[in-house]
Enzyme design. Structure first.
Site: not given
Lengths: 335, 208
Positions: A54, A119, A143, A146, A148, A150, A200, A214, A218
């Site tokens: 790597g 997305k 995954e 949608v 983060g 979760i 931020g 956004d 999702k």
């Protein structure tokens, strides 16, 4: 698994940093203008010459921070590197969803897997992606697109999309932060937005978050999962794009509306809802202490099922390591 | 089927009816009063049934057989009257003329009709409206919501912190007929679109 990470923003960098912990190796990293590819296939000048396959994650992250590039190779070299899984973590683009779409299909054409944090391709070109997957030995997973950290998509898949009647929730932390602060402090939108930008939590141009785009992307992705997952033949599935979503944001919600809601034990949250037939994102009244009224930048996904009642999963809906954990979870599922 | 329908409710409910409970239906059987309207409208009847199999079906036949279009049935199974009957609220659509026929048919079948014709709002929703509520004539907005068939405005709270010419907000509690909350909300949305107001709807059907 050997990973090629395309995109070196917060999510891409976190994937590079954390991959080793999950037992994977990063063999190539690209951002929009540069790349680094391990093992002499492209350009890790001054490589240590050891047997490690790597790239050196610390070196990549340091170069990105110091020089704004990830290496001296061409981004195309990363796409043609010898990887098992391509991680697409470039910024979300709408319409043709390029260049993310081409990155993913390039992997599929080589019979490699792709994991998306972007997305755009899954929301705007789901049908094209499914077709590319059908022609490939590779799979796609998304995954991270949608909610983060979760596990929304995999939970829907576990329950089986045909047995999920709707998925709804709070899917944008920026909008939720703003609504939470407005309600708690009695402040106006502009004031809280400025605060969120200082912290931020909101970007300089917050449109994508506060206009509901956004969250809508999702929900469109979830609608595609429900629609395509419920049929045997993809030709029978309805494909959703952002254009199919009924979207309104929170930009003009006045503080007085939140006060009136609070007097009645309610509050307002930007709620996205997806079924196999509709996608809707709008500010909605919810009970102040209810499940969906998560605070701050938290997200929640609520899944309505035919036989298992309602499931709620809340957690961090954004952030580099959080989203990277969803990406690496997907990589693990492909092993 | 016809046996159960003709027989069972008759004996059971006759006794109930004979007990002479007040029957407000007599004075208000036709909600449309003297209007010559022939358009179907929504009616609510409240019935009392004996807690035995087949009773509900038997009570519904006279409605369907006389041209009523069933909309909803609220079967309050856990809630018995002092005499142990089960109250059932049935919403259906019918023309005024047919409505009277239906009530007559129910009674002649021996079904105890407790209340007929008085609209009952079974569902309640709270919404927020915001925008130039005052410039766009709030009282007109409210009376037009009132005028919509499905809903009635039960309560209004207004907040105009920056004076009447700036953006203000209102919280409205609407009462909607059984099963018509969606229609009521659609009507409010349409009105809001026309007046360039924004609506914040509740998540209906979700006890979050």
């Amino acid at each position: 698994m050997r990973l090629a990470v395309i995109g070196a923003g917060a999510v891409g960098r976190s994937v590079v940093e954390l991959a080793g912990e999950y037992g994977h190796e990063v063999v190539a990293v690209a951002d929009s203008s540069s790349a680094t590819v391990a093992d002499g296939t492209g350009g890790r000048a001054g490589a240590g010459g050891d047997d490690a396959i790597g790239v050196d994650p610390d070196a990549v992250v340091a170069r990105k921070a110091e020089r704004g590039i990830v290496g001296d190779a061409d981004p195309d070299d990363a796409l043609s590197a010898d990887y098992d899984v391509l991680v697409e973590a470039t910024p979300t683009t709408l319409g043709d969803a390029e260049p993310g779409f081409t990155h993913v299909t390039a992997a599929l054409e080589r019979d490699r897997h792709a994991v998306l944090a972007n997305k755009g391709p899954v929301a705007e070109r789901f049908g094209d992606l499914r077709a590319a997957v059908d022609d490939s030995d590779g799979e796609i997973r998304f995954e991270a697109t949608v909610g983060g950290a979760i596990p929304a998509v995999s939970t829907v898949e576990d329950i089986e999309p045909g047995h999920v009647t709707a998925v709804r929730g709070v899917l944008n932390g920026t909008a939720n932060f703003i609504l939470t602060r407005m309600a708690a402090e009695g402040l106006d939108y502009d004031h809280v937005l400025a605060e969120a930008q200082d912290l931020g939590v909101a970007e300089a141009d917050p449109s994508f978050d506060v206009d509901g785009t956004d969250a809508a992307l999702k929900c469109v992705i979830l609608a595609n999962v429900l629609s395509f997952g419920a049929v045997d033949d993809p030709a029978d599935a309805r494909e959703f794009t952002l254009a199919d979503a009924d979207v309104s944001g929170i930009r003009d919600v006045p503080g007085s509306a939140l006060r009136l809601a609070a007097e009645d034990g309610r509050t307002v949250r930007l709620i996205g809802e997806a079924t196999g037939e509709t996608v809707r994102v709008a500010p909605r009244l919810v009970p102040e202490n209810g499940t969906l009224a998560v605070s701050g930048t938290q997200n929640i996904v609520q899944i309505e099922t035919s036989h298992a009642g309602r499931l709620n999963i809340s957690g961090r809906g954004a952030g580099g390591p959080e989203t990277a954990s969803a990406v690496l979870g997907d990589v693990g599922r492909l092993e | 089927m016809s046996d159960r329908r003709d027989g069972a409710p008759e004996t059971a409910l006759d006794a109930e009816g004979a007990a002479g409970e007040p029957d407000p239906a007599d004075s208000g059987a036709s909600p449309d009063g003297g209007h010559a309207s022939t358009a179907p409208s929504t009616h609510t009847v409240r019935l009392e049934l004996v807690d035995e199999p087949g009773q509900l079906l038997a009570a519904l036949h006279p409605i369907a057989d006389n041209g009523g279009n069933l909309l909803s049935i609220y079967h309050e199974r856990g809630n018995k009257t002092p005499r142990g009957r089960i109250p059932v609220e049935v919403d259906f659509e019918a023309t005024p003329e047919r409505f009277e026929e239906i009530v007559d048919a129910l009674r002649s079948e021996g079904v105890n009709v407790m209340q007929a014709g008085t609209e009952r709002y079974a569902e309640e929703v709270t919404i927020l409206l915001f925008g130039h509520l005052i410039d766009t004539d709030l009282s007109d907005t409210l009376s037009r919501i009132e005028a919509c068939e499905s809903a009635s405005v039960a309560d209004v709270s207004l907040a105009a912190p920056q004076g009447t010419e700036e953006v203000s907000s209102a919280r409205l509690r609407l009462e909607a007929r059984a099963g018509e909350t969606d229609a009521a909300l659609a009507a409010v949305r349409e009105l809001a679109d026309e007046k360039e107001l924004r609506v914040v709807e509740p998540l209906t059907g979700v006890d979050a």
